[in-house]
Design an enzyme around this catalytic site. Sequence first.
Site, PDB file in Angstrom:
ATOM      1  N   THR A  21       0.842  -1.205   0.000  1.00  0.00           N
ATOM      2  CA  THR A  21       0.000   0.000   0.000  1.00  0.00           C
ATOM      3  C   THR A  21       0.872   1.248   0.000  1.00  0.00           C
ATOM      4  OG1 THR A  21      -1.607  -1.110   1.353  1.00  0.00           O
ATOM      5  CG2 THR A  21      -1.759   1.269   1.267  1.00  0.00           C
ATOM      6  N   ARG A  74     -13.258  -8.783   0.748  1.00  0.00           N
ATOM      7  CA  ARG A  74     -12.685  -8.059   1.881  1.00  0.00           C
ATOM      8  C   ARG A  74     -12.062  -6.738   1.419  1.00  0.00           C
ATOM      9  NH1 ARG A  74      -7.364  -5.963   3.188  1.00  0.00           N
ATOM     10  NH2 ARG A  74      -7.066  -6.092   5.429  1.00  0.00           N
ATOM     11  N   VAL A  75     -12.316  -5.696   2.183  1.00  0.00           N
ATOM     12  CA  VAL A  75     -11.705  -4.385   1.936  1.00  0.00           C
ATOM     13  C   VAL A  75     -11.060  -3.922   3.239  1.00  0.00           C
ATOM     14  CG1 VAL A  75     -12.184  -1.964   1.414  1.00  0.00           C
ATOM     15  CG2 VAL A  75     -13.323  -3.768   0.114  1.00  0.00           C
ATOM     16  N   GLY A  76      -9.876  -3.368   3.161  1.00  0.00           N
ATOM     17  CA  GLY A  76      -9.182  -2.883   4.352  1.00  0.00           C
ATOM     18  C   GLY A  76      -9.422  -1.409   4.594  1.00  0.00           C
ATOM     19  N   ASP A  77      -8.485  -0.787   5.270  1.00  0.00           N
ATOM     20  CA  ASP A  77      -8.664   0.603   5.677  1.00  0.00           C
ATOM     21  C   ASP A  77      -8.403   1.610   4.557  1.00  0.00           C
ATOM     22  OD1 ASP A  77      -5.829  -0.187   5.876  1.00  0.00           O
ATOM     23  OD2 ASP A  77      -5.531   1.898   6.483  1.00  0.00           O
ATOM     24  N   THR A  82      -0.795   2.716   7.217  1.00  0.00           N
ATOM     25  CA  THR A  82      -0.540   1.479   6.481  1.00  0.00           C
ATOM     26  C   THR A  82      -0.406   0.346   7.485  1.00  0.00           C
ATOM     27  OG1 THR A  82       0.905   0.411   4.860  1.00  0.00           O
ATOM     28  CG2 THR A  82       1.973   1.829   6.481  1.00  0.00           C
ATOM     29  N   ASP A 103      -2.119  -3.535   8.936  1.00  0.00           N
ATOM     30  CA  ASP A 103      -3.225  -4.490   8.963  1.00  0.00           C
ATOM     31  C   ASP A 103      -4.537  -3.716   8.896  1.00  0.00           C
ATOM     32  OD1 ASP A 103      -5.265  -6.222   9.596  1.00  0.00           O
ATOM     33  OD2 ASP A 103      -4.333  -7.030  11.395  1.00  0.00           O
TER      34      ASP A 103
END
Lengths: 189, 137
Positions: free
Chosen positions: B1, B29-32, B52, B54
Amino acid sequence: SQTLPLVINTWGFTDATREAWDAVYQRNLSSIDSVVLGCSVCEREQCDGTVGYGGSPDENGETTLDAMIMDGKTMNMGAVAALRNVKDVIALAKHVLLYTKHSMLVGSQATEFAEMQGFKTEPLSTNTSKDMWRSWRENNCQPNYWVNVKPNPEASCGPYKPITENDIDVKSHSLKEYSVIGYGKYNHD
Amino acid sequence: TIGMIVIDRAGNIASGTSTNGARHKIPGRVGDSPIPGAGSYADNEVGAAAATGDGDVLMRFLPSFLAVELMRQGHTPKEAGKIALSRITKHYSEFMGAIVVADKNGNYGAACHGIDEFPFSVYNLASNHVQLIKIGC
């Protein structure tokens, strides 16, 4: 300020930093355009395999992309998430900002939006991402993100079914799962 | 990222992120990264931040928003980043993540947790070239 302009970014992605600096300082472009141009370098260079096409395949071996751009002057923003088959993801996020009243588009519908906006669609998998996925499958799909399912996700690829809620041990449901995934320099959001 | 902050000559601030997410995620799934306040946040009145790590954990704590709000209250960028991550590590001691923070005047800082060191990249008039800075976590 004597210290402006400024470009700062996470990780050692210095090509992206240089591109954004060139945009904001040499070419006098807006901060929004400079962020888009800088991050787009990483999308093309596939920085550390964590940005852009051909990295981080999901359980089905597909690469999807997420991006966001935020304007601190207007507090407007644009984002796309779980984007399929479009490489220029932060440029598309800028289109969400500029050409819609929404903040985020996701999945296949975001791909349809991209097509309508004139973006090229193409597969995001590469031989590298396919090999990464095959290795993971051959390693019994380890590590993965499943909990409270059967068969045991620490030993099996599934398909998984949920265990009953009465059988879930809430106390053990916190840190252990996060320690085995292996987040680090080459696996992160 | 990659998470990036740019402040132009006029003081206009933008932040952005781009990622292919976590390896072997469950499909969908989508992260932050695309979440405002989580992956990044920008406010011309104060500054900006980009995180950046988890993303499943980061997105629960909105660290970029928090860092900007902490600067609004008077904290330096470095302090704001450290406090924002400490809110996470209080609950997830094995969490891995990092944040870069800049105020509207071009002062910057970073904080990290869960890895040995965190590199980040900076370019401004004072440096006159791209700097790769590493901090211990």
